[in-house]
Design a protein around this motif. Structure first.
Motif: not given
Length: 466
Positions: A301-310, A312-313
């Motif tokens: 979940a953390a990896a997915a959140a980091a990718a989403a932030r990158a 801009g989601q």
């Protein structure tokens, strides 16, 4: 047949009555003893004798199942104790009924013996009357002879001609007529008396024949009644022997179990400690598995959140997932439908037996299947074997499989009491793969298969997952 012939029958009846009374006193004492022993014994209530027997056998089986972790002989003794205690009331009632039939048979014999006595007395009176009548008839006949002789000596009874011609040997006509009249009256009276006596004799003979026939019939009935009394007494003695045996067996088994109680309780305490250790081991293992799974889910979940932030989601907050246990898709551990002989849950100590646990029962953490020794056992789901072979946890040859964590739930399945196992520790198995052959190793009193499911470190009813 004389009146004395009735004595042996009465003597036989009295002798039998004395014996019967002594036996019934013994039987009564046995019933008192049995009643004192069986006061707390379980009674199987059902609509029919067959239902009662079936219920009693089921109760004995439950007692034996409740002691599956002790010596087979001890559990069998406990089951037999319940069985014998349950059979005792019916055996006592059967004995009481049989004794009632003996009493009724004796009453019948006594009544018939009294009737034979009365008939014999009537026969004696009639015989005495016949003897007296015979004497009377003989006396009357003698009297008639004497009258005839006297008449002959007196020149006989005059005829009409001799009366008219005066041939009366010197006597007057008046004297001759008086003599003739007196002789005729005496002879007629004697003849009438003889006729009456003969009639009385014939009647007495008929009565005698009827009484003798009655005596013959009554004696036949009395003999049959004595035979029925003997049969009833034999039955009662057999019933009493059955009651005595039940009392003896119950006393023996109760003493045996009471003497073994300390050792049994020590053994059960050891089993409980082993079970607690297994439960703690599974709970700790599954806790670590769920923690590792949870950590992995958080990492993902953390990896997915980091990718989403990158990108801009928007980032969604992490929410732990807890799916249904049915997601494991367990299957039956046997190829064919084998009946469940003991379910999951609390096993109360059956009434009528000893509470060896001291807690009123114990928790049965799995299902027992009525599998014969050597029945193939299959993995309920895919997983990894973390225990195989002989263990000191009471399960004998066992197989323990971890099925990992699925949708937040951890699952472990356990297969106890196997004759042999076909897998090894660390081996990955597929659902339906052969893992063992059922048996009766470890704390087991007979061939069966014990199957457990542990969900999130806690034993649950396998039927909710199968």
């Amino acid at each position: 047949m004389t009146p004395m012939t009735r004595r042996p029958l009465r003597h036989s009846v009295r002798a039998r009555l004395v014996g019967r009374r002594s036996r019934m006193i013994s039987a009564t004492l046995a019933l008192v003893l049995a009643g004192s022993m069986g006061a707390s014994a379980p009674v199987a209530f059902a609509d029919s004798l067959e239902d009662q027997q079936a219920a009693l056998r089921d109760q004995a089986a439950r007692v034996q199942d409740s002691l599956e972790f002790v010596d087979a002989k001890i559990s069998k003794a406990a089951a037999d104790l319940v069985l014998y205690q349950g059979q005792l009331p019916a055996a006592q009632q059967a004995l009481s009924d049989a004794q009632g039939r003996v009493a009724a048979a004796v009453q019948e014999v006594e009544a018939l013996a009294a009737r034979v006595d009365l008939a014999q007395q009537n026969k004696a009176k009639i015989t005495q009357q016949l003897d007296a009548d015979k004497q009377k008839i003989a006396d009357t006949r003698k009297l008639i002879g004497q009258i005839a002789t006297q008449a002959y000596k007196s020149g006989g009874v005059p005829s009409n001609l001799s009366l008219f011609f005066g041939s009366n040997q010197g006597g007057s006509l008046t004297d001759t007529i008086d003599l003739a009249d007196q002789a005729l009256r005496s002879q007629n009276s004697a003849m009438d008396k003889l006729t009456q006596q003969n009639a009385t004799n014939v009647n007495a003979q008929a009565r005698l024949a009827a009484v003798e026939a009655e005596i013959t019939e009554l004696k036949a009935k009395a003999d049959a009644a004595l035979a029925r009394e003997k049969a009833a007494r034999d039955e009662a003695e057999a019933k009493k022997a059955a009651v005595d045996k039940l009392i003896a067996d119950t006393t023996r088994l109760d003493a045996q179990l009471q003497a073994a109680k300390p050792g049994i309780q020590k053994q059960l305490a050891q089993v409980k400690a082993q079970q607690d250790a297994v439960a703690a081991e599974i709970a700790e293992r599954d806790r670590k598995l769920r923690e590792a799974w949870e950590a992995e889910q958080r990492r993902i979940a953390a990896a997915a959140a980091a990718a989403a932030r990158a990108r801009g989601q928007a980032v969604q907050p992490y929410v732990p997932v807890q799916g249904p246990p049915s997601a494991f898709g367990l299957r039956h551990p046997f190829a064919a439908s084998i009946p469940i002989t003991s379910g999951f849950g609390w096993r109360a100590t059956p009434p009528g037996t000893i509470d060896f646990y001291g807690t009123g029962g114990y928790m049965h953490t799995g299902l027992d299947f009525g599998a014969t020794c050597g029945t193939p056992v299959y993995a309920a789901a895919a997983g990894t074997v973390f225990s195989a072979g002989w263990g000191n946890d009471g399960g004998g040859n066992r197989v323990k499989i971890s099925h990992g964590v699925v949708q937040g739930n951890s699952l472990t399945t356990i297969y106890y009491h196997n004759t042999s196992v076909t897998v090894s520790v660390g081996q990955h198995v597929e659902q339906g793969q052969l893992i063992a052959y059922s048996g009766t190793t470890g704390n087991s009193t007979g061939c069966h298969a014990h199957f457990e499911t542990w969900l999130n470190g806690r034993a649950v009813d396998p039927m909710t997952l199968l």
